[in-house]
Design a protein around this motif. Structure first.
Motif, mmCIF file in Angstrom:
data_model
loop_
_atom_site.group_PDB
_atom_site.id
_atom_site.type_symbol
_atom_site.label_atom_id
_atom_site.label_comp_id
_atom_site.label_asym_id
_atom_site.label_seq_id
_atom_site.Cartn_x
_atom_site.Cartn_y
_atom_site.Cartn_z
ATOM 1 N N LYS A 98 0.840 -1.197 0.000
ATOM 2 C CA LYS A 98 0.000 0.000 0.000
ATOM 3 C C LYS A 98 0.878 1.250 0.000
ATOM 4 O O LYS A 98 0.549 2.246 -0.649
ATOM 5 N N LYS A 99 1.980 1.176 0.740
ATOM 6 C CA LYS A 99 2.888 2.322 0.804
ATOM 7 C C LYS A 99 3.471 2.651 -0.574
ATOM 8 O O LYS A 99 3.477 3.814 -1.003
ATOM 9 N N ALA B 292 0.777 4.033 -3.024
ATOM 10 C CA ALA B 292 0.459 5.435 -2.736
ATOM 11 C C ALA B 292 1.573 6.349 -3.243
ATOM 12 O O ALA B 292 1.306 7.411 -3.838
ATOM 13 N N GLY C 154 1.092 9.114 -6.208
ATOM 14 C CA GLY C 154 1.366 10.494 -5.831
ATOM 15 C C GLY C 154 2.468 11.097 -6.674
ATOM 16 O O GLY C 154 2.392 12.264 -7.101
ATOM 17 N N ALA D 257 4.152 8.688 2.183
ATOM 18 C CA ALA D 257 3.547 7.356 2.263
ATOM 19 C C ALA D 257 4.191 6.530 3.373
ATOM 20 O O ALA D 257 3.497 5.818 4.113
ATOM 21 N N ASN E 70 2.346 5.228 6.843
ATOM 22 C CA ASN E 70 2.375 3.793 7.107
ATOM 23 C C ASN E 70 2.873 3.511 8.526
ATOM 24 O O ASN E 70 2.320 2.669 9.251
ATOM 25 N N THR F 195 -0.662 12.348 -2.453
ATOM 26 C CA THR F 195 -0.114 11.169 -1.775
ATOM 27 C C THR F 195 -0.755 10.977 -0.405
ATOM 28 O O THR F 195 -1.042 9.842 -0.003
ATOM 29 N N ILE G 64 -4.295 9.471 -0.963
ATOM 30 C CA ILE G 64 -4.249 8.086 -1.459
ATOM 31 C C ILE G 64 -3.760 7.147 -0.356
ATOM 32 O O ILE G 64 -4.332 6.070 -0.135
ATOM 33 N N ALA G 65 -2.692 7.553 0.344
ATOM 34 C CA ALA G 65 -2.161 6.716 1.413
ATOM 35 C C ALA G 65 -3.183 6.555 2.539
ATOM 36 O O ALA G 65 -3.401 5.437 3.044
ATOM 37 N N LEU H 88 -5.915 4.152 1.388
ATOM 38 C CA LEU H 88 -5.497 2.751 1.324
ATOM 39 C C LEU H 88 -5.294 2.162 2.722
ATOM 40 O O LEU H 88 -5.673 1.010 2.976
ATOM 41 N N TYR H 89 -4.718 2.947 3.654
ATOM 42 C CA TYR H 89 -4.446 2.426 4.993
ATOM 43 C C TYR H 89 -5.713 2.243 5.806
ATOM 44 O O TYR H 89 -5.759 1.417 6.734
#
Length: 370
Positions: free
Chosen positions: A193-194, A197, A201, A268, A272, A357, A360-361, A364-365
């Motif tokens: 995921k990191k 992202a 980004g 990202a 995380n 970024t 998005i990060a 996703l997280y």
């Protein structure tokens, strides 16, 4: 699928894609722009300085004796001239290793000294750089070096052949930026995921940079034909299919990639780490944390880019200061306008990578969180 397996599959696909692109654009028959038949650049050693009239500053002309160390005439001793200047030639001494221009015509050799043979020292300094990166970064350092090598291969063996065949330099730059970003992030962190992202980004940030540069050029009447050496570039454009007018903007896309990628991965990675330390953090909290981190980075990264472009135009700045140019003259100079466009466009790419970024990060997280 395990993380290592996913990373391996990703790199395998990237390698296959690179080879497909490489072979698709290899074997280009280049238009002959300059007659170089019978001319070669060879390694040589100065065995004797016959005569010379060098001034105190080192400029002037020498007649020297060279022993060729490469090429068809390796081992042969010939006489050559060395016109020492700031850009060409060398102040020859006995035993010095140099690069000689050998012109062969009807069995006769004419030679001149091109420069000091600095190739071995260039590679030595590169090796020192690699060693320091690996020593400090460990496996991550090795991945960084491999990703750097891959990026340079993409530029020389995919980007340049693509634009030589007439493909839009801007489109080619976008494709190469996206390709190298995905591979670099995969090498450094695998498919996580990191990294996803950071990839998205970075790519979106670079696209913002290119779009701003195009708009800047439109409103200020700056085109890709207002660069230095344009006469030589126009000649190349007339003899080949290269779209000279787009090279400036393609260069901005590539130049901004490194800084935007740095910001993308940093944000990202930070989010995380925060998520791992506090799994209860929601999307809004993660996004706000990313923005806070990004705002701190924006100032330093923007300064870095502006100063980098300023350093590249330091000669122009010296002329402006020494000759006391007027404001209206300076602000309307093409060279100044282009440097401002490059600095602002790259900085905007960094700035836009922060919210993109971060969002998005954060998304996703917190995707599987209620």
């Amino acid at each position: 699928m395990k993380q290592k397996q996913m990373k391996g599959v990703c790199l395998l696909i990237a390698g296959i894609l690179f080879l497909l692109l490489f072979f698709s654009f290899s074997g280009i028959e280049k238009t002959k722009l300059l007659d170089t038949d019978g001319r070669n650049f060879e390694k040589a050693e100065v065995t004797n300085v016959i005569s010379g009239n060098l001034s105190n500053s080192g400029s002037g002309k020498q007649t020297v004796e060279l022993k060729l160390l490469s090429g068809d005439h390796k081992g042969k001793i010939i006489q050559a001239t060395s016109s020492q200047s700031y850009l060409f030639g060398a102040k020859c001494k006995k035993g010095m290793k140099v690069i000689a221009i050998i012109n062969e015509s009807k069995g006769e050799l004419l030679a001149s000294v091109y420069s000091v043979n600095r190739g071995p020292m260039v590679w030595l300094m590169a090796a020192v750089f690699v060693a320091i990166v690996v020593a400090v970064g460990g496996r991550k350092g090795i991945s960084s070096i491999l990703s750097l090598v891959f990026t340079m291969l993409c530029i020389f063996f995919i980007f340049l052949p693509m634009i030589y065949k007439g493909i839009s330099p801007i489109l080619a730059a976008v494709l190469v930026v996206a390709f190298t970003t995905v591979v670099t992030m995969c090498m450094v962190d695998g498919i996580t995921k990191k990294s996803v992202a950071a990839m998205l980004g970075t790519i979106i940030g670079v696209v913002f940079s290119g779009a701003f540069a195009l708009i800047f050029g439109q409103v200020t009447s700056i085109t890709g034909y207002n660069v230095s050496d344009i006469e030589n570039l126009v000649y190349v454009g007339e003899m080949t299919d290269i779209k000279i007018g787009e090279l400036l903007f393609a260069g901005i896309l590539i130049a901004s990639l490194g800084a935007v990628m740095d910001v993308g991965m940093s944000i990202a990675s930070t989010l995380n780490e925060l998520k791992e330390q506090n799994p209860q953090m929601m999307l809004k909290e993660l996004f706000q944390s990313g923005m806070n981190v990004g705002r701190d980075m924006m100032g330093t990264m923007t300064n870095t880019l502006i100063l980098a472009f300023t350093g590249g135009s330091i000669n122009t700045l010296v002329f402006i200061f020494a000759y006391n140019y007027e404001y209206q003259q300076v602000i309307n100079m093409y060279s100044v306008g282009i440097e401002i466009m490059q600095g602002l466009s790259s900085s905007l790419g960094v700035i836009m990578a922060v919210p993109v970024t971060s969002w998005i990060a954060a998304f996703l997280y917190s995707k599987n969180q209620k």
